[in-house]
Design an enzyme around this catalytic site. Sequence first.
Site, short mmCIF file in Angstrom:
data_model
loop_
_atom_site.label_atom_id
_atom_site.label_comp_id
_atom_site.label_asym_id
_atom_site.label_seq_id
_atom_site.Cartn_x
_atom_site.Cartn_y
_atom_site.Cartn_z
N LYS A 52 16.09 15.07 22.15
CA LYS A 52 17.46 14.82 21.68
C LYS A 52 18.01 16.06 20.99
O LYS A 52 19.16 16.45 21.19
CB LYS A 52 17.48 13.59 20.74
CG LYS A 52 17.33 12.28 21.51
CD LYS A 52 17.05 11.07 20.63
CE LYS A 52 16.77 9.87 21.55
NZ LYS A 52 16.43 8.64 20.84
N GLN A 96 15.35 6.94 14.93
CA GLN A 96 14.45 6.71 16.07
C GLN A 96 13.61 5.45 15.84
O GLN A 96 13.02 5.26 14.77
CB GLN A 96 13.56 7.94 16.27
CG GLN A 96 12.71 7.91 17.51
CD GLN A 96 13.50 7.92 18.82
OE1 GLN A 96 14.61 8.46 18.88
NE2 GLN A 96 12.96 7.33 19.86
N ASP A 119 23.91 5.08 18.85
CA ASP A 119 22.99 4.30 19.68
C ASP A 119 23.67 3.05 20.23
O ASP A 119 23.18 2.43 21.17
CB ASP A 119 21.78 3.85 18.85
CG ASP A 119 20.54 4.69 19.10
OD1 ASP A 119 20.35 5.15 20.23
OD2 ASP A 119 19.76 4.88 18.14
#
Length: 281
Positions: A52, A96, A119
């Site tokens: 990422k 995460q 997200d």
Amino acid sequence: MAQIINGKEIAQTIKDEMRIEVEELKKAGKSCCLAVIQVGDDPASSVYVSNKKKACAYIGIDSLSYELPEETTEEELLALIDKLNLDEAVHGILCQLPLPRHINEKTILNRISPKKDVDGFHPQNVGALVVGDFGFVSCTPAGVIQLLKRSNVEMEGKNCVVIGRSNIVGKPMALLMLRENATVTICHSKTKNLKEICKEADILIVAIGKPKFINKDYVKEGAVVIDVGIHRDENNKLCGDVDYADVEPLCSAITPVPGGVGPMTICMLMKNCLEAMKYYS
Ligand code: GUN
């Protein structure tokens, strides 16, 4: 011969489009920043987080890295999120998953401002998707839509079967296909007659979490098959939820594993971050 939907290539095209856009924004004095939080040192998470950050660097998005120890308390993590929520220089916050067991995932995800929830996991963004308002969409299903659009697969009026009902993939996937005017069926572990239902699909999206589960008995001739799974097979080779060799001769288009859906997820995360900056700052 099936059309092989090349996710690696499509993701690269989208990343290059964003790179140009970011360059233009920078000329206008605007920059974009993603905060990436990892708690603990789960090796798979470390790989995802590193990828990422690499994607951010390629596109020109700044990234802030928070690598917290396994013992971090829920209160400490919430305090960091509160700080990042208030920081006007930060446009996206990514925590995460999975988190250590002593931290409640829902509590954390719900604390991230919906305006920075790149997200697309916050209930407000999920709700926006349900009613058709602007909001961030979970990255993997958003990536599947891009794959289909950029491969000229018509969705309107088609029978679409989604196997899997997770909050991250199956449910948002079904809602996105509905938004594209497909006729959508969601199947899951308790579904009866799975084969028969799948055989009706013009577009079959598989997020079942079982290696090579879907073989040709589940696929209609000429169907488009999208494989969201990723596993290691008995020879330690990457494979998906679909038995690719068995299914490919039958379908009109199919995503490979690796190089299909996978590369699109990070790409859509970057897109969400850019949108967060453009819409909310
Ligand atoms: N862990 C595995 N996939 C994801 C994802 O898409 N987002 C976050 N935040 N964590 C993950």
